[in-house]
Design a protein around this motif. Structure first.
Motif, PDB file in Angstrom:
ATOM      1  N   LYS A 310      52.160  34.741  50.623  1.00 19.78           N
ATOM      2  CA  LYS A 310      51.664  33.485  50.058  1.00 19.78           C
ATOM      3  C   LYS A 310      50.216  33.200  50.440  1.00 19.78           C
ATOM      4  O   LYS A 310      49.825  32.036  50.520  1.00 19.78           O
ATOM      5  N   PHE A 311      49.428  34.248  50.683  1.00 19.49           N
ATOM      6  CA  PHE A 311      48.033  33.993  51.020  1.00 19.49           C
ATOM      7  C   PHE A 311      47.312  33.357  49.830  1.00 19.49           C
ATOM      8  O   PHE A 311      47.652  33.590  48.672  1.00 19.49           O
ATOM      9  N   SER A 312      46.304  32.537  50.135  1.00 21.27           N
ATOM     10  CA  SER A 312      45.579  31.818  49.092  1.00 21.27           C
ATOM     11  C   SER A 312      44.675  32.768  48.314  1.00 21.27           C
ATOM     12  O   SER A 312      44.157  33.747  48.850  1.00 21.27           O
ATOM     13  N   ILE A 313      44.510  32.462  47.024  1.00 19.98           N
ATOM     14  CA  ILE A 313      43.610  33.229  46.156  1.00 19.98           C
ATOM     15  C   ILE A 313      42.648  32.231  45.503  1.00 19.98           C
ATOM     16  O   ILE A 313      43.035  31.459  44.624  1.00 19.98           O
ATOM     17  N   ALA A 314      41.396  32.237  45.964  1.00 20.73           N
ATOM     18  CA  ALA A 314      40.380  31.363  45.376  1.00 20.73           C
ATOM     19  C   ALA A 314      39.714  32.093  44.221  1.00 20.73           C
ATOM     20  O   ALA A 314      39.001  33.079  44.425  1.00 20.73           O
ATOM     21  N   THR A 315      39.981  31.642  43.015  1.00 19.23           N
ATOM     22  CA  THR A 315      39.390  32.267  41.828  1.00 19.23           C
ATOM     23  C   THR A 315      39.328  31.233  40.713  1.00 19.23           C
ATOM     24  O   THR A 315      40.070  30.249  40.732  1.00 19.23           O
ATOM     25  N   CYS A 316      38.422  31.449  39.790  1.00 18.90           N
ATOM     26  CA  CYS A 316      38.308  30.581  38.619  1.00 18.90           C
ATOM     27  C   CYS A 316      38.275  31.482  37.396  1.00 18.90           C
ATOM     28  O   CYS A 316      37.519  32.458  37.358  1.00 18.90           O
ATOM     29  N   SER A 317      39.087  31.194  36.420  1.00 21.22           N
ATOM     30  CA  SER A 317      39.225  32.064  35.261  1.00 21.22           C
ATOM     31  C   SER A 317      37.869  32.416  34.650  1.00 21.22           C
ATOM     32  O   SER A 317      36.973  31.582  34.529  1.00 21.22           O
ATOM     33  N   GLU A 318      37.751  33.666  34.268  1.00 17.17           N
ATOM     34  CA  GLU A 318      36.543  34.161  33.620  1.00 17.17           C
ATOM     35  C   GLU A 318      36.265  33.448  32.306  1.00 17.17           C
ATOM     36  O   GLU A 318      35.140  33.453  31.806  1.00 17.17           O
ATOM     37  N   LYS A 319      37.277  32.792  31.730  1.00 18.40           N
ATOM     38  CA  LYS A 319      37.120  32.091  30.450  1.00 18.40           C
ATOM     39  C   LYS A 319      36.414  30.751  30.602  1.00 18.40           C
ATOM     40  O   LYS A 319      36.004  30.144  29.606  1.00 18.40           O
ATOM     41  N   ILE A 320      36.285  30.285  31.826  1.00 21.59           N
ATOM     42  CA  ILE A 320      35.680  28.968  32.072  1.00 21.59           C
ATOM     43  C   ILE A 320      34.205  29.132  32.397  1.00 21.59           C
ATOM     44  O   ILE A 320      33.836  29.717  33.417  1.00 21.59           O
ATOM     45  N   ASP A 321      33.349  28.634  31.526  1.00 19.79           N
ATOM     46  CA  ASP A 321      31.902  28.664  31.743  1.00 19.79           C
ATOM     47  C   ASP A 321      31.500  27.353  32.413  1.00 19.79           C
ATOM     48  O   ASP A 321      31.250  26.347  31.747  1.00 19.79           O
ATOM     49  N   VAL A 322      31.471  27.377  33.732  1.00 21.18           N
ATOM     50  CA  VAL A 322      31.187  26.157  34.493  1.00 21.18           C
ATOM     51  C   VAL A 322      29.765  25.673  34.257  1.00 21.18           C
ATOM     52  O   VAL A 322      29.480  24.482  34.338  1.00 21.18           O
TER      53      VAL A 322
END
Length: 477
Positions: A310-322
């Motif tokens: 259950k380790f954390s995974i910090a990621t933001c989808s490649e589809k999101i153009d912040v």
């Protein structure tokens, strides 16, 4: 114990956290021993240890050899001179511990990533001291034992690999086989994408717009191809570790539809290096291409389901153009994966057999702007005690910028990281103009010259420098 010791392989000869190759003059006088010798000659509880020509750290020599601080350190007392010096002691002990395990950690990474150059380092005493001073109050932690401090410095021993640039054949093959909305690119669309990748200035606005419609997906496909060997090694290592600990089976892993090629490798290759990952971060700038794609992150999550990890995974989808739509609708973990300054790397914490938590950075190419931005901007924003004299005028200029100006510089920094990302993928080098309205001081070119001047200044000073204890300061605990 050597400060900022460099252990490099096959020409990756740099201290990857600050890009410097600093001559080691401390082999004959370990700092812990030097401090103990000073402790026998003075009753003064707080001294300053000059670690580097421009950097000092407070220490308490008479308690240097202890296995815990002399008193509990917390938010309420951390700004006192005595607590500050106890943090100096802690930083020295952590640095020493890092050197003891660094060689074995390097061997683990070399086994994990055959064919890659591996660099490792033990975090410097000055950086460890700054980190402890920041994170103890920030996290609401009370440090009573050294192990409490170790938990806050999970990168005190760390490694780094660089992903390899794609070949021309790989690039052409990816462009040829990219599918968008169920269709391959037309000859015209492929030509526009190729010209964009080459930074062709003769493209008209219409042609550029047409090519950019497909460019991001092409780059994502390239990113997955580039990171695939390293990603496979990480996946295999995590699955091998889970099998060794008896928390999963081959059948469970296969049932989660993990890449069957990896399952076969797991079954047939006895030389796989097991690793236990405790935290995974897929960092990128708002407008940048991540190291690992959504598809690869899904593979990790499938592995978690099959193992119960259950380790954390910090990621933001490649589809999101912040860069276009901002942070408003992002989750906290998505926000954590987006770095406003543009920083784009993958990082993970690996638990070593003795329980030590180490850090691995995966760089998407040589990304030289990382070293410039890290030393000239990031360290200052993090209030680190690692700022050398040569760059202090730049820091003062940066601190004098107003909010709007800092936002302009932030976007410029993001674009410089993006330039490096493209160069790391396809080899195209871009020359970024001065940030609008800020002048040459904050241009990449000027910052690079300052960075190199600082490196030359430090190298010159280090030729005759040996760490020493300064005169006692006027304080009695």
């Amino acid at each position: 114990m050597a400060i900022g010791k460099i252990i490099a392989q096959k020409g990756l000869n740099l201290l990857f956290h600050n890009g410097r190759n600093t001559k080691n003059l401390l082999n004959e006088t370990p700092l812990l021993q030097m401090s103990k010798e000073v402790a026998t000659k003075t009753n003064t509880p707080i001294l300053h240890l000059r670690l580097k020509p421009d950097i000092t750290v407070p220490v308490r020599p008479e308690t240097m050899g202890a296995k815990a601080p002399s008193f509990a350190i917390h938010k309420g007392n951390i700004d006192t001179p005595a607590a500050d010096a106890e943090l100096g002691n802690l930083a020295l002990r952590i640095n020493s511990a890092g050197h003891k395990i660094e060689a074995e950690f390097r061997k683990t990474l070399q086994n994990l990533f055959p064919g890659y150059d591996v660099a490792t380092r033990t975090k410097g005493v000055d950086s460890l001291h700054s980190k402890l001073k920041k994170y103890i109050p920030k996290n609401g932690v009370t440090v009573t034992q050294d192990k409490d401090a170790y938990k806050l410095t999970t990168d005190y021993v760390a490694g780094r690999i660089e992903l390899k640039q794609l070949s021309k054949d790989e690039i052409n093959n990816i462009i040829e086989n990219t599918v968008i909305d169920g269709k391959k690119l037309t000859r015209r669309e492929k030509r526009f994408v190729q010209r964009l990748l080459k930074n062709d200035k003769s493209l008209s606005k219409t042609q550029k717009k047409a090519g950019e419609k497909y460019l991001r997906q092409v780059l994502l496909n390239m990113a997955e191809k580039q990171s695939e060997p390293a990603f496979n090694s990480i996946m295999l290592g995590m699955m091998k570790d889970a099998l060794n600990r008896g928390i999963t089976t081959i059948e469970k892993l296969a049932a989660e539809n993990i890449d069957p090629r990896l399952i076969k490798e797991l079954q047939t290759n006895p030389a796989i290096q097991p690793i236990k990952v405790t935290r995974f971060c897929n960092y990128r700038g708002p407008n940048n291409i991540p190291v690992f794609t959504d598809n690869q992150i899904r593979q990790i999550k499938k592995m978690q389901l099959a193992t119960g990890e259950k380790f954390s995974i910090a990621t933001c989808s490649e589809k999101i153009d912040v860069s276009k739509y901002g942070f408003e609708n992002l989750t906290d973990i998505e926000k954590a994966a987006i770095k406003q300054g543009g920083y784009t790397r993958a990082q993970m914490n690996i638990e070593l057999p003795d329980g030590t938590i180490s850090e691995l950075q995966i760089a998407a190419g040589k990304d030289p702007f990382y070293f410039i931005e890290h030393d000239l901007v990031y360290n200052n924003l993090q209030n680190k005690n690692t700022i050398n004299e040569a760059i202090k005028p730049f820091i003062e200029r940066y601190d004098s910028l107003d909010k709007t100006q800092k936002n302009i510089f932030g976007r410029y920094s993001q674009n410089c990281y993006y330039d490096d990302r493209l160069q790391g993928l396809v080899g195209t080098r871009r020359i970024r103009k001065n940030p609008h309205g800020l002048g040459r001081t904050f241009s990449r070119e000027s910052m690079h010259k300052l960075y190199m001047k600082d490196a030359a200044d430090q190298n010159a000073k280090m030729k005759t420098f040996v760490p020493y204890i300064e005169e006692p300061i006027n304080y009695v605990a």
